[in-house]
Scaffold this motif. Structure first.
Motif, PDB file in Angstrom:
ATOM      1  N   UNK B 165       0.891  -0.949   0.313  1.00  0.00           N
ATOM      2  CA  UNK B 165      -0.145  -0.268   0.074  1.00  0.00           C
ATOM      3  C   UNK B 165       0.897   1.173  -0.004  1.00  0.00           C
ATOM      4  N   UNK B 187      -0.941   4.344  -4.528  1.00  0.00           N
ATOM      5  CA  UNK B 187      -1.711   3.176  -3.705  1.00  0.00           C
ATOM      6  C   UNK B 187      -1.689   2.050  -4.490  1.00  0.00           C
ATOM      7  N   UNK B 188      -1.485   1.408  -5.468  1.00  0.00           N
ATOM      8  CA  UNK B 188      -1.714  -0.078  -5.639  1.00  0.00           C
ATOM      9  C   UNK B 188      -1.435   0.394  -6.742  1.00  0.00           C
ATOM     10  N   UNK B 208      -7.269   2.830  -8.709  1.00  0.00           N
ATOM     11  CA  UNK B 208      -8.175   2.696  -9.474  1.00  0.00           C
ATOM     12  C   UNK B 208      -9.342   4.030 -10.076  1.00  0.00           C
TER      13      UNK B 208
END
Lengths: 854, 600
Positions: B165, B187-188, B208
């Motif tokens: 993360x 974040x991803x 996303x």
């Protein structure tokens, strides 16, 4: 039409400061209808309750009962005593800590007391995937058919329509699109939360606020790791609404009613789901509902409040009444219970009914509605001259006994049974129609008729009702036809998913289908799907064959599923027994509604084959009374028809008066209706040909019948007589379109909406106006031909007589002085009298008074 | 000139921006517009016929005809009027909370100051004006495991990188212990790729639905300190997740693909975007680059050597093709008309030798179109010395300016694989074999992986369905005929090699390791398949896994094999990493790839 957040923010934000103001000042709200009432007491439901769990909530309802019996919702005006175990805001209770307490509820001087027990607050209460998360997504409109609930969804998120398929929803939400929508580690970063709160652009707009209860439940579900309910998790078996029915008076402003929705689960537990159920209205012109279940009326009228909690749909029925300035009810004549119930509704909603129509109008209307034909000039003069006080009653009786009635109403049934020439040969169609005709002529009880129809088997040339399964050539078509015609349900939506507007599940669809899936259609011993018209099809059975739900692959037992059937028993038998049972919710109501619609121009439920709780009848009491009467009478169609025809409601004038001109659905006055295609053609025919030709054909048939009845004929002559009789019957019955066994698809009839009988839907018969119609009346082959024949018939008459005749035969009434003068002038001035007569006839055919029923 | 009093007023009215500070459209206003307005006013949804996804359009009136921005005059600016409209229903953003007072104040001042644009180009999408995000630090421990979408073995095979993360986690393969945490990342993390020289890690990922990013992490720097720096170089910012990365063999280009349906190429020498294409209509889930360059040209039949037999097309058109594949190891394939020569590199510095010669006979047209290949190799090559010499010469004299380009291959959820020229992003062809109406391969399959095969023209693709497809882009292009004969052509197996894998769920990750394909699926299975050599079985009906690696049970998103040790690792939804011995399939280690999880 969902309860989404952005619909009526004004109402919501108004109620809160208002309630606060009340708490502060201890006064009743000025906008409530409480002002003028002197309440005797207040009632609170539930009187006692248990809130189990940290998220347990309950919507309380506080109802003021006035001395005159009126009940008014006072939930938002009530104050609740402070408590350690529970917090109550706008009547909505939330658990605080374990314990028991009794709460004082006060409105002004009145008070009531309720007991609340709170338990298990400290225990972890994981959010239920199905009963909370999916319910919220349904409520917010996420899985509606225009957004993520459509096939392939939107923006990588595909959900099932109204959450009918939890497995698909699980796949999409928990792991779908590379775990796109959830972040258990930091739930606020989940797309599932960021999109509807518009922290990221969202095509669906703002659906949630971060301080909403649904938001915190969704967030908790994600925080807890997006868990799915274990397989043995209790399921919802029933949903209850309160109040179920209410009359609300709108007094200086809007009248409000808070709803309460409780779900019952298979483990015996109950849960208040008011804030996560979805609310919609069937009539949002006169009322609105907010996400918390507060219904607000804006005008007089009726609406269903449709509540969906996942697969369960339930409806409440509200009537909003409002005083109309200057309105004072004057008692109208009541011939029978129909009038009583119609007038009751009119009075409640403050519409004054119109008076009765005159005799000429009545005769013409009755003749067209019952026989499909215009009255003859003789019938008109006789009826107008008759001064018996029960002449209308007698006329009704006479018309109901006529073969024209049986044929015309047989035609209506044939529309539904789809008797047409594409599947059947003319002879077969005629024979099948004749069977229907005889059923009506002998006034066979409707349940017996339907039973014979739906359980028919055998050779279609011998067993006429078996043609039903020949015409509806596969099980799905049979399912949808049966549901639409006899249950008034457009169940086709449930073929692919649970019905979006009704409680029919996809499984139900295939259960009804299973009841008809044993049917085997064979031609000469071989299975045949689409046999050629004229061929001899046999309807047989393949015992034990049932249909599976294609989505789950599970075979569905035949409907009704709670009835035991022996293996050899025809699955249809139990279905028909269920359908025609006197307490079946659909059968009688749908049948009487169709009859009502034919006679009154509009059903109590409209469209007549779209019964659902979200499409309520305009007069529930009347529909129920008619249905009960019908069932009690042994499903006697003629009896119900008779009752309706004899009511003053049927006999009202179409002239609207000041206090009913805005009414379009409560039958305060008669409706003006365009003649149907067949009626119109026959009207022109009868007007132009007079009755002579028809009488001649009737005579020929009567003679042929006599000939056939002789017992001194040899084989050859007998055969001749039979042929002659059939020919005469054919001639007679093909003269008038309203008396046909199957439709003659001419351009004239098509222009005026004659159905082709491809489906059983009542919508096939179109009633909208079109340019084609005007042109047909003005200039079609049919009209020109008939006008010429009229000229021949009328030419020998003297001008005065001619004038009287044309009015009597065309419009069913005597001519007026001014009209006769005009005609005389027109005929005298003409160079060519023949042409002048034609012009006159043509002109009358093209008037509104001719084309419309009024 | 402002006097003292108005200066004071201005000071009091300027909260955080400071005295007389000039408002930057790019830094201060673009982020607000992107977050609060773009949802309804961009090229896809243009409420009120007003769009503001570029500065140019931001200034243009919409349906109302009112001018949004009048420089110097906020009260005449329709935008300002809408931001401050007292009627809730008319105020912008509509059906949402109003902008904060400070934010509205920024707009007001910016308009007063002249409404200037401080970005590079007024027709740029304003999201591209936004600076790369500053990523927050990750939590010290993870409360729950998170899905792991990307893993990579270190060059020496002793460490394993996994996506965390907002961080890259470095694990010791032997012990399964966490060695390092590299923060300052999105974040991803969806993909991790080494530059060919092994000195930099390219990280692709994002958030996303809203953000995508490619960052370059200096590997040398990692080794040096315990707490590596977190201000890694940003190569690019996207509007949605970057899903896959691939370097060209010469390290000069980096290809990226993502959830915005695009494929982009970056010139690594100057960090500029070379080209971008949005030919796909759904997410581009994987990209790869061939290790050969392809070029072709048409030449007049007049120059055809007598050795060539022209087919009907070539005779009628008066010209025929010459094609050239140039491999990284200097071997080549060259074809003219109906002869194709394939060479193999033996020793470095020595010219490649002829390996096989194929005679290609094309007959018929439409439904009767037929291609027959007759291959000569070994001794039989001697009888074709003349043509071999001719073709070799053709390779040597192939013009430099037509030296062609590698192919970029991209798999997508739109059920196709597309082939682009690496040089300029031009679409070369589309492989549609994963969408079939009939036959054993029937189905419409979304694709999640694509891998080129070294020293071969073959590309492998897979995703949903039961097979991996191996195909040659040039053959696919040639066979991409009319719809009527497509099925017939694809029924011929010579143009597609099929490996039946029979995974019960979609394959989300494919990785080529030597002569094998490793694949991980939604069912938790990991298998290895041979694509070259004696164990390669291409049979549409027969399952042909060479090895199976057990240990996982849920969706797997990432798989990697070490280049220096026989190790395979896979990870997925559950956040767990399993490492196997590639040869024995024995589980060597397994651990949850998250900094010590607090058990709740």
């Amino acid at each position: 039409m969902n309860g989404a957040m952005d619909r009526r923010p004004k109402v919501r934000s108004m109620a809160k400061p208002l309630a606060n103001a009340l708490l502060f000042l201890g006064l009743m709200a000025t906008t409530s209808s409480a002002d003028d009432e002197r309440f005797e007491r207040i009632e609170v439901t539930p009187t006692q309750m248990t809130l189990a769990g940290q998220r347990a909530t309950a919507q309380l309802l506080v109802t003021g009962v006035a001395s005159n019996g009126h009940v008014v919702d006072l939930t938002r005006e009530a104050t609740f005593s402070e408590s350690d175990v529970v917090s109550i805001d706008e009547g909505y209770a939330r658990s605080k800590q374990n314990g028991q307490d009794s709460i004082d509820v006060r409105v002004g001087e009145l008070q009531a007391r309720i007991k609340i027990t709170v338990s298990q607050v400290a225990e972890p209460q994981p959010v239920s995937f199905r009963w909370e998360t999916l319910a919220i997504l349904t409520k917010q409109g996420c899985n509606s058919g225009s957004c993520h609930g459509k096939p392939n969804g939107r923006g990588a998120l595909e959900l099932s329509l109204n959450a009918f398929d939890s497995k698909l929803d699980e796949r999409s939400l928990v792991r779908g699109s590379f775990v796109r929508f959830t972040e258990p580690l930091v739930p606020e970063q989940s797309l599932l939360l960021k999109k509807p709160t518009l922290r990221i652009p969202h095509g669906g707009g703002k659906r949630l606020r971060t301080d909403d209860e649904p938001y915190s439940i969704l967030r908790q579900w994600i925080y807890e790791g997006c868990k799915i309910d274990p397989p043995d998790f209790p399921v919802c078996v029933k949903v209850d609404l309160e109040p179920r029915r209410r009359v609300i008076r709108l007094a200086d402003g809007s009248g409000q009613q808070q709803m309460r929705v409780v779900a019952y689960f298979s483990d015996g537990s109950t849960r208040d789901v008011t804030r996560i159920a979805t609310f919609t209205l069937s009539n949002d012109a006169i009322a609105s509902v907010d996400p918390a279940g507060l219904v607000t009326g804006h005008g007089r009228g009726q609406t269903a409040v449709v509540v969906r909690y996942l697969d369960d749909i339930a409806s409440a029925y509200f009537t909003f009444v409002q005083d109309v300035a200057g309105f004072e009810w004057k008692d109208a004549p009541e011939h029978n219970y129909v009038d009583r119930l119609v007038n009751q509704k009119l009075r409640q909603l403050q519409y004054q009914p119109s008076g009765s129509c005159d005799d000429a109008t009545f005769l013409r209307r009755l003749s067209l509605d019952v026989r499909g034909l215009l009255p003859t000039p003789n019938e008109v003069t006789e009826f107008l001259a008759d001064d018996a006080c029960d002449k209308r009653e007698k006329l009704i009786e006479r018309f109901l006994d006529s073969p024209e009635y049986a044929r015309f109403w047989g035609l209506k049934m044939a529309d539904l049974l789809r008797i047409n020439q594409t599947v059947l040969s003319p002879e077969q169609a005629t024979a099948y129609s004749r069977w229907v005709f005889e059923s009506i002529e002998t006034n066979e009880p409707y349940d017996q008729f339907v039973t014979k129809l739906l359980t028919a088997a055998g050779d279609t040339s011998e067993v006429q009702p078996a043609n039903f399964f020949r015409v509806t050539s596969d099980t799905k078509m049979v399912t949808e036809s049966v549901a639409q015609v006899f249950m008034g349900s457009r169940i086709m939506c449930a073929q692919c998913h649970n019905h979006p507007y009704e409680s029919w599940t996809q499984d139900n669809y295939y259960q009804i289908a299973s009841a008809f899936h044993e049917i085997e259609r064979t031609l000469g011993g071989e299975k045949k799907k689409l046999p050629a018209p004229g061929s001899d099809v046999t309807i047989g059975l393949m015992p034990g064959r049932a249909m599976s739900n294609p989505r789950t692959g599970i075979e569905q037992p035949p409907w009704p599923t709670n009835v035991h059937r022996s293996p050899e028993e025809d699955n249809r038998v139990a279905f028909v027994r269920w359908l025609t049972s006197p307490d079946n919710a659909y059968f009688a109501r749908v049948a009487v509604n169709r009859i009502w619609s034919h006679l009154m121009g509009r059903g109590l439920v409209e469209p007549v084959d779209d019964f659902r709780s979200s499409n309520p009848p305009v007069n529930v009491e009347l529909l129920d009374a008619l249905a009960q009467d019908f069932a009690k009478s042994g499903f006697d169609r003629k009896e119900i028809t008779r009752t309706i025809l004899n009511s003053q409601t049927y006999q009202r004038s179409s002239d609207a008066i000041k206090f009913n001109e805005t009414d379009d659905e409560l039958f305060s006055h008669a409706r003006v209706r365009l003649l149907s295609a067949e009626q119109l053609q026959d009207a022109i025919t009868r007007f132009c040909d007079g009755d002579d030709r028809f009488q001649q054909l009737e005579q020929e048939l009567a003679d042929a019948k006599i000939e056939l009845a002789r017992d001194d004929l040899d084989a050859a002559t007998r055969e001749e007589a039979v042929k002659g009789h059939d020919a005469a019957r054919q001639q007679l019955s093909s003269y008038y379109m309203t008396q046909q066994p199957y439709p003659h698809l001419t351009t004239f009839l098509r222009a005026f909406g004659q159905p082709e009988r491809v489906t059983a839907c009542v919508c096939e018969r179109r009633s909208e106006a079109s340019l084609d119609q005007t042109l047909q009346l003005m200039n079609s082959e049919l009209v020109r031909k008939l006008v010429k024949r009229a000229q021949v018939r009328l030419a020998p008459l003297l001008d005065e007589e001619l004038a009287e005749q044309v009015y009597l035969s065309a419009l069913g009434r005597p001519s007026r002085e001014q009209e006769r003068t005009e005609i005389r002038k027109h005929l005298e001035a003409a160079d060519n009298r023949g042409e002048a007569i034609e012009d006159l006839v043509w002109a009358l055919v093209n008037t509104n008074e001719f084309m419309f029923q009024h | 000139m402002p006097d003292m009093r108005s200066l004071l007023v201005i000071t009091l009215c300027l909260p955080a921006t400071g005295f007389g500070a000039e408002i930057s459209f790019r830094r201060q206003l673009a982020p607000i517009l992107a977050q609060r307005c773009l949802g309804c006013h961009d090229n896809r949804k243009t409420e009120g016929r007003y769009a503001l996804h570029t500065f140019e359009l931001f200034l243009k009136a919409g349906e109302s005809g009112e001018i949004p921005i009048v420089a110097g005059n906020p009260n005449d600016s329709y935008l300002f009027e809408k931001l401050t409209d007292p009627d809730d229903d008319l105020r912008m953003p509509q059906k949402d909370d109003a902008l904060q007072t400070e934010e509205i104040e920024l707009f007001k001042q910016w308009i007063e100051q002249g409404a200037t644009f401080d970005g590079p180009n007024k027709s740029d999408r304003i999201v591209t004006l936004l600076p790369p995000r500053e990523h927050p630090p990750p939590p010290e421990v993870y409360r729950v495991p998170i899905p792991v979408f990307a893993i990579k073995f270190s060059l020496d095979g002793k460490s394993l990188f996994t996506g965390g993360w907002h961080e890259l986690l470095v694990w010791d393969v032997e012990s399964g212990k966490l060695k390092q945490r590299i923060t300052g990342l999105p974040q991803r993390i969806q993909c991790i790729e080494y530059t060919p020289d092994g000195r930099t890690l390219a990280i692709g990922g994002g958030a996303p639905g809203e953000y995508g990013e490619i960052r370059l992490v200096d590997v040398d720097n990692l080794a040096a300190t315990e707490q590596p720096a977190s201000n890694h170089e940003v190569l690019a910012v996207w509007e949605d997740l970057v899903l896959d990365l691939a370097f060209t063999g010469d390290a000069r280009s980096l290809i990226a693909s993502g959830a915005d349906n695009s494929v982009r190429a970056y010139d690594m020498t100057n960090r500029q975007e070379s080209w971008r294409t949005t030919q796909h209509v759904n997410w581009v889930t994987a990209v790869d680059v061939t290790d050969y360059r392809f070029a072709e040209q048409r030449v007049s039949n007049a120059s055809a050597h007598a050795l060539f037999t022209l087919n009907e097309y070539e005779s009628k058109s008066g010209s025929h093709i010459q094609q050239h594949w140039d491999f990284a190891d200097s071997s080549f394939i060259v074809r003219e008309a109906n002869w194709e020569l394939e060479t193999v590199a033996v020793t470095k510095g020595v010219p490649p030798i002829a390996e096989s010669l194929t005679k290609i006979t094309i007959t018929g047209i439409g439904k009767t179109y037929k291609v027959e290949r007759e291959t000569f190799s070994g001794d039989s090559l001697r009888s074709h010395a003349e043509i071999i010499e001719y073709l070799t010469n053709l390779h040597e004299t192939w013009p430099m300016e037509l030296s062609g380009s590698e192919f970029v291959v991209s798999s997508s959820m739109d059920r196709t694989v597309k082939v682009f020229a690496r040089l300029d992003g031009q679409l070369f062809t589309t492989y549609k074999g994963h969408r079939r109406e009939f036959g054993p391969l029937a189905g419409l399959h979304r694709l999640f992986g694509v891998q080129s095969e070294p020293n071969s023209r073959r590309i492998w693709s897979g995703g949903e369905g039961q097979h991996f497809h191996g195909w040659n882009p040039v053959t696919v292009r040639d066979e991409d005929g009319t719809a009527a004969d497509m099925e017939a052509r694809f029924a011929k197996e010579y143009s597609v090699d099929l490996i039946r894998h029979d995974f019960p769920g979609p394959v989300f990750s494919i990785h080529r390791s030597g002569d094998h394909l490793l694949a991980a699926s939604a069912s938790g299975q990991v298998k290895q398949f041979s694509i070259a050599g004696p164990n390669a079985v291409f049979d549409v009906d027969k399952v042909s896994a060479q090895r199976t690696y057990d240990g996982h049970h849920d969706h797997l998103f990432a798989i990697d094999a070490s280049n220096s040790r026989p190790l395979v690792a896979a990870s997925g939804f559950k956040g767990e990493v399993v490492i196997w011995n590639q040869e024995t399939t024995e589980v060597l280690n397994r651990f949850i790839a998250a900094p010590t999880i607090e058990i709740e």
